[in-house]
Design a protein around this motif. Sequence first.
Motif, PDB file in Angstrom:
ATOM      1  N   ARG A 128      84.212  19.285  30.226  1.00  0.00           N
ATOM      2  CA  ARG A 128      82.958  18.973  29.545  1.00  0.00           C
ATOM      3  C   ARG A 128      83.031  17.582  28.929  1.00  0.00           C
ATOM      4  NH1 ARG A 128      79.191  23.197  30.115  1.00  0.00           N
ATOM      5  NH2 ARG A 128      77.866  21.407  29.647  1.00  0.00           N
ATOM      6  N   HIS A 129      81.884  16.988  28.704  1.00  0.00           N
ATOM      7  CA  HIS A 129      81.796  15.670  28.091  1.00  0.00           C
ATOM      8  C   HIS A 129      82.462  15.709  26.711  1.00  0.00           C
ATOM      9  CE1 HIS A 129      79.957  12.206  26.070  1.00  0.00           C
ATOM     10  NE2 HIS A 129      79.844  11.710  27.295  1.00  0.00           N
ATOM     11  N   PRO A 130      83.140  14.639  26.326  1.00  0.00           N
ATOM     12  CA  PRO A 130      83.793  14.611  25.009  1.00  0.00           C
ATOM     13  C   PRO A 130      82.830  14.873  23.852  1.00  0.00           C
ATOM     14  CG  PRO A 130      84.566  12.777  26.337  1.00  0.00           C
ATOM     15  CD  PRO A 130      83.457  13.442  27.114  1.00  0.00           C
ATOM     16  N   GLY A 131      81.583  14.440  23.979  1.00  0.00           N
ATOM     17  CA  GLY A 131      80.597  14.698  22.924  1.00  0.00           C
ATOM     18  C   GLY A 131      80.308  16.180  22.769  1.00  0.00           C
ATOM     19  N   THR A 132      80.208  16.879  23.892  1.00  0.00           N
ATOM     20  CA  THR A 132      79.991  18.330  23.858  1.00  0.00           C
ATOM     21  C   THR A 132      81.187  19.020  23.228  1.00  0.00           C
ATOM     22  OG1 THR A 132      78.608  18.248  25.852  1.00  0.00           O
ATOM     23  CG2 THR A 132      79.569  20.373  25.301  1.00  0.00           C
ATOM     24  N   ALA A 133      82.372  18.655  23.661  1.00  0.00           N
ATOM     25  CA  ALA A 133      83.595  19.272  23.132  1.00  0.00           C
ATOM     26  C   ALA A 133      83.765  18.988  21.644  1.00  0.00           C
ATOM     27  CB  ALA A 133      84.803  18.780  23.913  1.00  0.00           C
ATOM     28  N   THR A 143      77.469  26.934  28.633  1.00  0.00           N
ATOM     29  CA  THR A 143      77.664  27.515  29.962  1.00  0.00           C
ATOM     30  C   THR A 143      76.505  27.212  30.901  1.00  0.00           C
ATOM     31  OG1 THR A 143      79.016  29.304  29.078  1.00  0.00           O
ATOM     32  CG2 THR A 143      78.003  29.688  31.221  1.00  0.00           C
ATOM     33  N   VAL A 144      75.270  27.286  30.387  1.00  0.00           N
ATOM     34  CA  VAL A 144      74.103  27.202  31.288  1.00  0.00           C
ATOM     35  C   VAL A 144      73.464  25.823  31.370  1.00  0.00           C
ATOM     36  CG1 VAL A 144      73.599  29.657  31.009  1.00  0.00           C
ATOM     37  CG2 VAL A 144      72.422  27.983  29.561  1.00  0.00           C
ATOM     38  N   LEU A 145      73.790  24.923  30.455  1.00  0.00           N
ATOM     39  CA  LEU A 145      73.139  23.605  30.442  1.00  0.00           C
ATOM     40  C   LEU A 145      74.130  22.497  30.799  1.00  0.00           C
ATOM     41  CD1 LEU A 145      71.034  23.974  27.169  1.00  0.00           C
ATOM     42  CD2 LEU A 145      70.222  24.151  29.536  1.00  0.00           C
ATOM     43  N   PRO A 146      73.625  21.450  31.418  1.00  0.00           N
ATOM     44  CA  PRO A 146      74.507  20.320  31.736  1.00  0.00           C
ATOM     45  C   PRO A 146      74.772  19.471  30.489  1.00  0.00           C
ATOM     46  CG  PRO A 146      72.278  19.807  32.416  1.00  0.00           C
ATOM     47  CD  PRO A 146      72.261  21.238  31.926  1.00  0.00           C
ATOM     48  N   ASP A 147      75.886  18.758  30.500  1.00  0.00           N
ATOM     49  CA  ASP A 147      76.165  17.809  29.421  1.00  0.00           C
ATOM     50  C   ASP A 147      75.084  16.752  29.381  1.00  0.00           C
ATOM     51  OD1 ASP A 147      78.618  18.884  28.511  1.00  0.00           O
ATOM     52  OD2 ASP A 147      79.679  17.929  30.169  1.00  0.00           O
ATOM     53  N   GLY A 148      74.798  16.281  28.210  1.00  0.00           N
ATOM     54  CA  GLY A 148      73.816  15.220  28.032  1.00  0.00           C
ATOM     55  C   GLY A 148      73.418  15.121  26.578  1.00  0.00           C
ATOM     56  N   PRO A 149      72.620  14.129  26.260  1.00  0.00           N
ATOM     57  CA  PRO A 149      72.255  13.911  24.856  1.00  0.00           C
ATOM     58  C   PRO A 149      71.466  15.058  24.245  1.00  0.00           C
ATOM     59  CG  PRO A 149      71.085  12.375  26.305  1.00  0.00           C
ATOM     60  CD  PRO A 149      72.084  13.098  27.141  1.00  0.00           C
ATOM     61  N   GLU A 150      70.662  15.750  25.030  1.00  0.00           N
ATOM     62  CA  GLU A 150      69.875  16.853  24.469  1.00  0.00           C
ATOM     63  C   GLU A 150      70.754  18.055  24.149  1.00  0.00           C
ATOM     64  OE1 GLU A 150      66.822  16.643  23.347  1.00  0.00           O
ATOM     65  OE2 GLU A 150      66.742  14.572  24.047  1.00  0.00           O
TER      66      GLU A 150
END
Length: 70
Positions: free
Chosen positions: A6-11, A42-49
């Motif tokens: 996962r993107h570092p921001g998400t983590a 789980t269901v959404l892609p990494d991104g700013p939102e």
Amino acid sequence: MDLTGRHPGTAAVAKHFTYAHLPTHLQDVSKHCHDLAAEMITVLPDGPELTAGLRKLLEAKDCFVRAALD
């Protein structure tokens, strides 16, 4: 919650949804937010939102836990 790849921001935000360190009555409150965060990751892609949504959920979780302290 599996954050592999996962993107570092998400983590970075997701790590704040742990609840095992809390007293039992606060774990019950915090777990609901943890579970929702895990589902969204789980269901959404990494991104700013996703990151913004997780930050707002984290803020809400903190409010719910504080409310349970009263």
